[in-house]
Design a protein around this motif. Structure first.
Motif, PDB file in Angstrom:
ATOM      1  N   UNK A  32       0.805  -1.233   0.000  1.00 41.15           N
ATOM      2  CA  UNK A  32       0.000   0.000   0.000  1.00 41.15           C
ATOM      3  C   UNK A  32       0.835   1.279   0.000  1.00 41.15           C
ATOM      4  N   UNK A  33       2.094   1.219   0.457  1.00 35.28           N
ATOM      5  CA  UNK A  33       2.964   2.399   0.482  1.00 35.28           C
ATOM      6  C   UNK A  33       3.680   2.630  -0.845  1.00 35.28           C
ATOM      7  N   UNK A  34       3.410   1.779  -1.836  1.00 34.63           N
ATOM      8  CA  UNK A  34       4.062   1.928  -3.143  1.00 34.63           C
ATOM      9  C   UNK A  34       3.715   3.280  -3.750  1.00 34.63           C
ATOM     10  N   UNK A  35       4.728   3.939  -4.318  1.00 34.94           N
ATOM     11  CA  UNK A  35       4.512   5.208  -5.022  1.00 34.94           C
ATOM     12  C   UNK A  35       5.453   5.265  -6.206  1.00 34.94           C
ATOM     13  N   UNK A  36       4.916   5.592  -7.351  1.00 32.37           N
ATOM     14  CA  UNK A  36       5.715   5.830  -8.551  1.00 32.37           C
ATOM     15  C   UNK A  36       5.418   7.242  -9.030  1.00 32.37           C
ATOM     16  N   UNK A  37       6.464   7.975  -9.338  1.00 30.72           N
ATOM     17  CA  UNK A  37       6.309   9.355  -9.801  1.00 30.72           C
ATOM     18  C   UNK A  37       5.618   9.377 -11.164  1.00 30.72           C
ATOM     19  N   UNK A  38       4.774  10.363 -11.399  1.00 28.48           N
ATOM     20  CA  UNK A  38       4.065  10.449 -12.679  1.00 28.48           C
ATOM     21  C   UNK A  38       4.996  10.398 -13.891  1.00 28.48           C
ATOM     22  N   UNK A  39       6.176  11.027 -13.795  1.00 29.38           N
ATOM     23  CA  UNK A  39       7.088  11.000 -14.943  1.00 29.38           C
ATOM     24  C   UNK A  39       7.645   9.592 -15.189  1.00 29.38           C
ATOM     25  N   UNK A  40       7.821   8.798 -14.137  1.00 30.95           N
ATOM     26  CA  UNK A  40       8.265   7.415 -14.328  1.00 30.95           C
ATOM     27  C   UNK A  40       7.152   6.555 -14.918  1.00 30.95           C
ATOM     28  N   UNK A  41       5.927   6.814 -14.504  1.00 29.49           N
ATOM     29  CA  UNK A  41       4.783   6.110 -15.094  1.00 29.49           C
ATOM     30  C   UNK A  41       4.681   6.449 -16.578  1.00 29.49           C
ATOM     31  N   UNK A  42       4.865   7.728 -16.905  1.00 21.15           N
ATOM     32  CA  UNK A  42       4.818   8.148 -18.313  1.00 21.15           C
ATOM     33  C   UNK A  42       5.920   7.476 -19.127  1.00 21.15           C
ATOM     34  N   UNK A  43       7.128   7.366 -18.559  1.00 19.89           N
ATOM     35  CA  UNK A  43       8.220   6.684 -19.273  1.00 19.89           C
ATOM     36  C   UNK A  43       7.878   5.216 -19.513  1.00 19.89           C
ATOM     37  N   UNK A  44       7.286   4.570 -18.511  1.00 18.96           N
ATOM     38  CA  UNK A  44       6.868   3.180 -18.684  1.00 18.96           C
ATOM     39  C   UNK A  44       5.818   3.044 -19.777  1.00 18.96           C
ATOM     40  N   UNK A  45       4.889   3.998 -19.826  1.00 22.33           N
ATOM     41  CA  UNK A  45       3.864   3.983 -20.872  1.00 22.33           C
ATOM     42  C   UNK A  45       4.493   4.187 -22.252  1.00 22.33           C
ATOM     43  N   UNK A  46       5.525   5.025 -22.326  1.00 23.50           N
ATOM     44  CA  UNK A  46       6.227   5.235 -23.598  1.00 23.50           C
ATOM     45  C   UNK A  46       6.924   3.949 -24.057  1.00 23.50           C
ATOM     46  N   UNK A  47       7.497   3.213 -23.122  1.00 20.16           N
ATOM     47  CA  UNK A  47       8.127   1.932 -23.455  1.00 20.16           C
ATOM     48  C   UNK A  47       7.075   0.964 -23.982  1.00 20.16           C
ATOM     49  N   UNK A  48       5.927   0.908 -23.309  1.00 20.58           N
ATOM     50  CA  UNK A  48       4.845   0.032 -23.749  1.00 20.58           C
ATOM     51  C   UNK A  48       4.367   0.420 -25.146  1.00 20.58           C
ATOM     52  N   UNK A  49       4.155   1.713 -25.380  1.00 15.96           N
ATOM     53  CA  UNK A  49       3.715   2.172 -26.699  1.00 15.96           C
ATOM     54  C   UNK A  49       4.734   1.810 -27.772  1.00 15.96           C
ATOM     55  N   UNK A  50       6.010   2.058 -27.499  1.00 15.78           N
ATOM     56  CA  UNK A  50       7.043   1.727 -28.460  1.00 15.78           C
ATOM     57  C   UNK A  50       7.073   0.234 -28.781  1.00 15.78           C
ATOM     58  N   UNK A  51       6.878  -0.587 -27.761  1.00 15.90           N
ATOM     59  CA  UNK A  51       6.862  -2.029 -27.962  1.00 15.90           C
ATOM     60  C   UNK A  51       5.689  -2.450 -28.830  1.00 15.90           C
ATOM     61  N   UNK A  52       4.516  -1.911 -28.545  1.00 12.78           N
ATOM     62  CA  UNK A  52       3.322  -2.234 -29.343  1.00 12.78           C
ATOM     63  C   UNK A  52       3.514  -1.786 -30.784  1.00 12.78           C
ATOM     64  N   UNK A  53       4.086  -0.622 -30.988  1.00  9.54           N
ATOM     65  CA  UNK A  53       4.305  -0.124 -32.341  1.00  9.54           C
ATOM     66  C   UNK A  53       5.279  -1.039 -33.096  1.00  9.54           C
TER      67      UNK A  53
END
Length: 58
Positions: A32-53
């Protein structure tokens, strides 16, 4: 093998699968104490998008 039973574990018997990891504050995850910064979440989403592409391009 991670002690956290990720969906990738279940899928691996029928298809290739993988995980994208992003940093969590103080290395705390699956808690429950897990926290990820929004910019790190965005970078992860960019990796996912690049992989799908790349997969889509064949």
């Amino acid at each position: 093998m991670s002690g956290a039973n990720h969906d990738a574990n279940s899928l691996s018997s029928v298809m290739n699968s993988g995980l994208i990891f992003i940093p969590c504050r103080n290395g705390v995850s699956h808690n429950p104490k897990e926290y990820a910064a929004p910019e790190d979440i965005a970078r992860g989403a960019e990796v996912l998008l690049g992989t799908v592409m790349q997969l889509q391009a064949g």
